[in-house]
Scaffold this motif. Structure first.
Motif, mmCIF file in Angstrom:
data_model
loop_
_atom_site.group_PDB
_atom_site.id
_atom_site.type_symbol
_atom_site.label_atom_id
_atom_site.label_comp_id
_atom_site.label_asym_id
_atom_site.label_seq_id
_atom_site.Cartn_x
_atom_site.Cartn_y
_atom_site.Cartn_z
ATOM 1 N N ALA A 183 -6.991 8.848 -5.762
ATOM 2 C CA ALA A 183 -6.320 10.124 -5.999
ATOM 3 C C ALA A 183 -5.448 10.468 -4.804
ATOM 4 O O ALA A 183 -5.917 10.436 -3.659
ATOM 5 C CB ALA A 183 -7.355 11.233 -6.226
ATOM 6 N N ALA A 184 -4.162 10.767 -5.076
ATOM 7 C CA ALA A 184 -3.294 11.270 -4.016
ATOM 8 C C ALA A 184 -3.743 12.698 -3.706
ATOM 9 O O ALA A 184 -3.733 13.560 -4.587
ATOM 10 C CB ALA A 184 -1.843 11.237 -4.473
ATOM 11 N N HIS A 185 -4.131 12.935 -2.459
ATOM 12 C CA HIS A 185 -4.787 14.204 -2.154
ATOM 13 C C HIS A 185 -4.492 14.604 -0.709
ATOM 14 O O HIS A 185 -4.317 13.760 0.164
ATOM 15 C CB HIS A 185 -6.302 14.046 -2.362
ATOM 16 C CG HIS A 185 -7.023 15.323 -2.562
ATOM 17 N ND1 HIS A 185 -7.379 16.167 -1.529
ATOM 18 C CD2 HIS A 185 -7.462 15.932 -3.701
ATOM 19 C CE1 HIS A 185 -8.010 17.218 -2.005
ATOM 20 N NE2 HIS A 185 -8.076 17.115 -3.318
ATOM 21 N N LEU A 186 -4.466 15.915 -0.478
ATOM 22 C CA LEU A 186 -4.211 16.420 0.872
ATOM 23 C C LEU A 186 -5.291 15.966 1.859
ATOM 24 O O LEU A 186 -5.053 15.863 3.058
ATOM 25 C CB LEU A 186 -4.144 17.952 0.847
ATOM 26 C CG LEU A 186 -2.919 18.559 0.146
ATOM 27 C CD1 LEU A 186 -3.054 20.078 0.084
ATOM 28 C CD2 LEU A 186 -1.639 18.165 0.860
ATOM 29 N N LYS A 187 -6.474 15.690 1.347
ATOM 30 C CA LYS A 187 -7.562 15.237 2.215
ATOM 31 C C LYS A 187 -7.469 13.736 2.519
ATOM 32 O O LYS A 187 -8.259 13.218 3.307
ATOM 33 C CB LYS A 187 -8.915 15.521 1.556
ATOM 34 C CG LYS A 187 -9.218 16.998 1.336
ATOM 35 C CD LYS A 187 -10.566 17.164 0.637
ATOM 36 C CE LYS A 187 -10.864 18.633 0.343
ATOM 37 N NZ LYS A 187 -12.157 18.777 -0.402
ATOM 38 N N GLY A 188 -6.541 13.067 1.888
ATOM 39 C CA GLY A 188 -6.444 11.627 2.045
ATOM 40 C C GLY A 188 -6.088 11.208 3.462
ATOM 41 O O GLY A 188 -5.182 11.766 4.084
ATOM 42 N N LYS A 189 -6.780 10.231 3.986
ATOM 43 C CA LYS A 189 -6.497 9.694 5.312
ATOM 44 C C LYS A 189 -5.973 8.255 5.227
ATOM 45 O O LYS A 189 -5.424 7.730 6.176
ATOM 46 C CB LYS A 189 -7.770 9.738 6.180
ATOM 47 C CG LYS A 189 -8.291 11.151 6.399
ATOM 48 C CD LYS A 189 -9.444 11.162 7.383
ATOM 49 C CE LYS A 189 -10.023 12.556 7.545
ATOM 50 N NZ LYS A 189 -9.028 13.543 8.001
ATOM 51 N N ARG A 225 -3.092 9.089 0.870
ATOM 52 C CA ARG A 225 -2.012 10.001 1.265
ATOM 53 C C ARG A 225 -0.673 9.278 1.151
ATOM 54 O O ARG A 225 -0.593 8.054 1.246
ATOM 55 C CB ARG A 225 -2.206 10.495 2.698
ATOM 56 C CG ARG A 225 -2.127 9.416 3.752
ATOM 57 C CD ARG A 225 -2.280 9.978 5.159
ATOM 58 N NE ARG A 225 -2.243 8.914 6.156
ATOM 59 C CZ ARG A 225 -1.121 8.383 6.631
ATOM 60 N NH1 ARG A 225 0.057 8.841 6.201
ATOM 61 N NH2 ARG A 225 -1.164 7.419 7.534
ATOM 62 N N ILE A 226 0.362 10.052 0.933
ATOM 63 C CA ILE A 226 1.717 9.521 0.835
ATOM 64 C C ILE A 226 2.518 10.116 1.993
ATOM 65 O O ILE A 226 2.574 11.341 2.144
ATOM 66 C CB ILE A 226 2.355 9.892 -0.510
ATOM 67 C CG1 ILE A 226 1.508 9.311 -1.656
ATOM 68 C CG2 ILE A 226 3.777 9.374 -0.596
ATOM 69 C CD1 ILE A 226 1.903 9.802 -3.019
ATOM 70 N N PRO A 227 3.134 9.286 2.846
ATOM 71 C CA PRO A 227 3.863 9.808 4.014
ATOM 72 C C PRO A 227 4.906 10.838 3.622
ATOM 73 O O PRO A 227 5.567 10.717 2.585
ATOM 74 C CB PRO A 227 4.507 8.545 4.594
ATOM 75 C CG PRO A 227 3.656 7.413 4.127
ATOM 76 C CD PRO A 227 3.166 7.818 2.767
ATOM 77 N N MET A 228 5.086 11.830 4.458
ATOM 78 C CA MET A 228 5.992 12.938 4.159
ATOM 79 C C MET A 228 7.414 12.469 3.907
ATOM 80 O O MET A 228 8.121 13.005 3.053
ATOM 81 C CB MET A 228 5.978 13.956 5.303
ATOM 82 C CG MET A 228 4.714 14.791 5.353
ATOM 83 S SD MET A 228 4.467 15.771 3.858
ATOM 84 C CE MET A 228 5.861 16.900 3.976
ATOM 85 N N GLU A 229 7.858 11.458 4.673
ATOM 86 C CA GLU A 229 9.237 11.009 4.492
ATOM 87 C C GLU A 229 9.443 10.406 3.115
ATOM 88 O O GLU A 229 10.544 10.445 2.566
ATOM 89 C CB GLU A 229 9.640 10.009 5.574
ATOM 90 C CG GLU A 229 8.844 8.701 5.580
ATOM 91 C CD GLU A 229 7.634 8.786 6.489
ATOM 92 O OE1 GLU A 229 7.141 7.718 6.906
ATOM 93 O OE2 GLU A 229 7.180 9.914 6.779
ATOM 94 N N LEU A 230 8.376 9.853 2.501
ATOM 95 C CA LEU A 230 8.495 9.318 1.152
ATOM 96 C C LEU A 230 8.433 10.439 0.131
ATOM 97 O O LEU A 230 9.190 10.464 -0.835
ATOM 98 C CB LEU A 230 7.374 8.297 0.896
ATOM 99 C CG LEU A 230 7.344 7.652 -0.489
ATOM 100 C CD1 LEU A 230 8.663 6.928 -0.755
ATOM 101 C CD2 LEU A 230 6.181 6.685 -0.603
ATOM 102 N N TRP A 231 7.555 11.398 0.361
ATOM 103 C CA TRP A 231 7.439 12.533 -0.564
ATOM 104 C C TRP A 231 8.767 13.261 -0.715
ATOM 105 O O TRP A 231 9.148 13.685 -1.794
ATOM 106 C CB TRP A 231 6.400 13.515 -0.042
ATOM 107 C CG TRP A 231 4.994 13.136 -0.322
ATOM 108 C CD1 TRP A 231 4.260 12.194 0.320
ATOM 109 C CD2 TRP A 231 4.138 13.685 -1.325
ATOM 110 N NE1 TRP A 231 3.004 12.117 -0.219
ATOM 111 C CE2 TRP A 231 2.891 13.029 -1.219
ATOM 112 C CE3 TRP A 231 4.295 14.672 -2.289
ATOM 113 C CZ2 TRP A 231 1.824 13.322 -2.039
ATOM 114 C CZ3 TRP A 231 3.223 14.973 -3.115
ATOM 115 C CH2 TRP A 231 2.012 14.293 -2.990
#
Length: 331
Positions: A183-189, A225-231
């Protein structure tokens, strides 16, 4: 021949297009246009309606012949039947076990997707990445909504799906089959491109506004998690899907199904042996965009629409070495 918009058959088509309850009652849905109508499996099709002008057109001769025994001609203006052809198609039904393919299982698990176009795009993207099936709950938008059907571009005919009344129980069943869920999630590390997706796996995608509910998110084996630059480069509703599907493509599906994209873009060479490094800006841009159009057509995505900004960016970076990774990022 049908000559009136008040004809019983035409009224039924209109009801099927506008009412999910009517679609469910009859067990059928409507597809519009030659692509969706003629790609439908013959046994699924109940009826085909063609405008008189479309029927007499020289195009799609073989397809028309194939469905001739199920065809009715509609003698109305093209403004009333803008695409010329539509079909009434039986709803497919799948058992949950049809979605599992052993170690090759690749699932999408959808919770409460609300936009019809988003759901259709997920089905189409999922097929492109080789998913074995899609699980969705009852509060997800109707997969047979006309906008969803159009957005699938025919993938609806080929991707098995299962609509469940109890998503948590269905997820537990998938896990009992050895499916690892992400799951893509804010808690993802863990970065989305780090896990090994080569075994049975599934990706959980939540509602556009609220994401996954806590109950469903807690059932994931791994938060990613998905890196911010990709999001920032992706439309919000496609972020988790596109990122996770790209990981699947690299891990498993790449070699057989997506090679065409990069077969023609390898280092400084375009289309195998035609170098682009020393071409003029205009020649180089033409080659790049022509190859991309060919790739889009090969995947039946239609002819892409290029913006002036696309062209100017390519000309400005004309001497760039278009390797696999930076080429896709630039696009």
């Amino acid at each position: 021949m049908i000559t009136s918009a008040s004809n019983k058959s035409i009224k039924n088509v209109q009801a099927l297009l506008s009412k999910a309850k009517e679609r469910k009652k009859q067990g059928v849905f409507v597809v519009e246009g030659p692509k969706m109508s003629f790609e439908a499996p013959y046994d699924w099709v109940s009826a085909v309606y063609m405008s008189e002008s479309f029927f007499n057109d020289d195009r799609f001769k073989e397809e028309k012949k194939r469905f001739l025994d199920k065809t009715e001609i509609v003698s109305m203006s093209d403004t009333q039947t803008p695409q010329g052809v539509l079909a009434i198609v039986k709803m497919p039904h799948y058992e949950i076990d049809e979605l599992f393919k052993g170690d090759k299982t690749e699932l999408l698990v959808l919770e409460s997707i609300q936009d019809p176009g988003n759901l259709g795009t997920m089905v189409r993207t999922g097929e492109g990445a080789g998913v074995s099936g899609i699980i969705m709950n009852r509060t997800t938008v109707d997969i047979f909504n006309p906008k969803t059907v159009r957005s699938t571009m025919g993938s609806l005919y080929r991707v098995p799906f299962y609509i469940t009344d109890g998503l948590p129980e269905t997820i537990e069943y998938a896990k009992s089959k050895g499916v690892s869920l992400y799951a893509a999630h804010l808690k993802g590390k863990c970065s989305y491109d780090r896990p090994d997706y080569t075994g049975a796996c599934g990706f959980m995608i939540g509602n556009e506004g609220n994401g996954l509910s806590d109950e469903i998110a807690d059932m994931a084996d791994t938060y990613i998690r998905i890196p911010m630059e990709l999001w920032s480069r992706l439309m919000p509703q496609y972020q988790p899907l596109c990122s996770c599907m790209s990981a699947i493509v690299r891990e498993d599906f790449w070699e057989n199904n997506m090679r065409i994209w990069f077969k023609i873009y390898t280092d400084t060479h375009l289309m195998r042996d035609i170098t682009i490094e020393n071409d003029s800006d205009d020649t180089r841009t033409h080659k790049i965009f022509k190859a991309l159009e060919d790739a889009c057509l090969a995947f039946d995505l239609g002819k892409p629409i290029w913006l002036d900004s696309n062209v100017s960016d390519f000309k400005r970076h004309g001497k760039t070495r278009f390797t696999k990774d930076n080429f896709v990022e630039d696009i």
